[in-house]
Design an enzyme around this catalytic site. Sequence first.
Site, PDB file in Angstrom:
ATOM      1  CG  HIS A   1      -0.217  -0.209   2.513  1.00  0.00           C
ATOM      2  ND1 HIS A   1       0.133  -1.461   2.951  1.00  0.00           N
ATOM      3  CD2 HIS A   1       0.221   0.651   3.454  1.00  0.00           C
ATOM      4  CE1 HIS A   1       0.756  -1.364   4.111  1.00  0.00           C
ATOM      5  NE2 HIS A   1       0.837  -0.080   4.431  1.00  0.00           N
ATOM      6  CG  PHE A   2       2.049   3.831  -2.652  1.00  0.00           C
ATOM      7  CD1 PHE A   2       3.293   4.460  -2.649  1.00  0.00           C
ATOM      8  CD2 PHE A   2       1.869   2.732  -3.475  1.00  0.00           C
ATOM      9  CE1 PHE A   2       4.329   3.996  -3.440  1.00  0.00           C
ATOM     10  CE2 PHE A   2       2.903   2.267  -4.270  1.00  0.00           C
ATOM     11  CZ  PHE A   2       4.137   2.890  -4.260  1.00  0.00           C
ATOM     12  CG  HIS A   3       1.134   5.194   4.411  1.00  0.00           C
ATOM     13  ND1 HIS A   3       0.368   4.998   5.534  1.00  0.00           N
ATOM     14  CD2 HIS A   3       1.949   4.109   4.332  1.00  0.00           C
ATOM     15  CE1 HIS A   3       0.717   3.859   6.116  1.00  0.00           C
ATOM     16  NE2 HIS A   3       1.672   3.297   5.406  1.00  0.00           N
TER      17      HIS A   3
HETATM   18  P1  5GP Z   1       2.047   0.130   7.251  1.00  0.00           P
HETATM   19  O1  5GP Z   1       2.491   0.250   8.665  1.00  0.00           O
HETATM   20  O2  5GP Z   1       1.912  -1.315   6.894  1.00  0.00           O
HETATM   21  O3  5GP Z   1       2.845   0.918   6.268  1.00  0.00           O
HETATM   22  O4  5GP Z   1       0.619   0.806   7.183  1.00  0.00           O
HETATM   23  C1  5GP Z   1      -0.552   0.171   7.549  1.00  0.00           C
HETATM   24  C2  5GP Z   1      -1.549   1.258   7.784  1.00  0.00           C
HETATM   25  O5  5GP Z   1      -2.827   0.656   7.894  1.00  0.00           O
HETATM   26  C3  5GP Z   1      -1.314   2.047   9.075  1.00  0.00           C
HETATM   27  O6  5GP Z   1      -1.214   3.422   8.769  1.00  0.00           O
HETATM   28  C4  5GP Z   1      -2.529   1.725   9.922  1.00  0.00           C
HETATM   29  O7  5GP Z   1      -2.956   2.849  10.646  1.00  0.00           O
HETATM   30  C5  5GP Z   1      -3.554   1.303   8.907  1.00  0.00           C
HETATM   31  N1  5GP Z   1      -4.519   0.323   9.361  1.00  0.00           N
HETATM   32  C6  5GP Z   1      -4.310  -0.745  10.168  1.00  0.00           C
HETATM   33  N2  5GP Z   1      -5.442  -1.458  10.306  1.00  0.00           N
HETATM   34  C7  5GP Z   1      -6.380  -0.831   9.573  1.00  0.00           C
HETATM   35  C8  5GP Z   1      -7.761  -1.098   9.324  1.00  0.00           C
HETATM   36  O8  5GP Z   1      -8.349  -2.061   9.801  1.00  0.00           O
HETATM   37  N3  5GP Z   1      -8.406  -0.243   8.490  1.00  0.00           N
HETATM   38  C9  5GP Z   1      -7.788   0.855   7.945  1.00  0.00           C
HETATM   39  N4  5GP Z   1      -8.532   1.635   7.147  1.00  0.00           N
HETATM   40  N5  5GP Z   1      -6.505   1.136   8.168  1.00  0.00           N
HETATM   41  C10 5GP Z   1      -5.797   0.304   8.975  1.00  0.00           C
END
Ligand code: 5GP
Length: 147
Positions: A107-109
């Site tokens: 995913h991209f933020h």
């Molecule tokens: P990562 O840490 O893998 O780059 O980002 C994962 C993102 O997913 C985090 O920013 C976290 O806040 C978000 N996230 C985690 N669980 C959920 C969820 O159940 N729904 C949504 N919409 N976002 C989530």
Amino acid sequence: MSLTDAYDPQNIFAKIIRGEAPCYTLYEDDDTLAFLDLFPQSYGHALVIPKRSAARNMLDVDTEALCKMMVTVQRVMRALVEELKPDGVQVAQFNGAPAGQTVFHIHFHVIPRFAGEGLGIHAAGKADPAELEALQARLVKRLQQGG
Ligand code: 5GP
């Protein structure tokens, strides 16, 4: 979770794609889905994922899916800028737990940044559902207008 572990189809984003978990959808097409982060690091923090690619990170995603994600990243960023008028936008993508990844579906933020406001803690404070709903409505409308 190392960079080379197998894809886990039970991860939360896979469940969202299958409709087994809810999300605040902003935009969807055949290949990508954009939705609000539940634990936003800023007002308007959005995520963009591929729908058809069972990839954990940048190493195993196919190039076509990656390109389609970037088109959606740009689309969402434009809508965020038009609607929320941030002073900057951060695009981030993490590969592997030591790099900060917590959900192992690529995913991209897309994180609007406002002058004088620091970045919230990653994946920490859960947003108020009413606020997310109101934000979703504004951004969906903007995206439907082609923003
Ligand atoms: P990562 O840490 O893998 O780059 O980002 C994962 C993102 O997913 C985090 O920013 C976290 O806040 C978000 N996230 C985690 N669980 C959920 C969820 O159940 N729904 C949504 N919409 N976002 C989530």
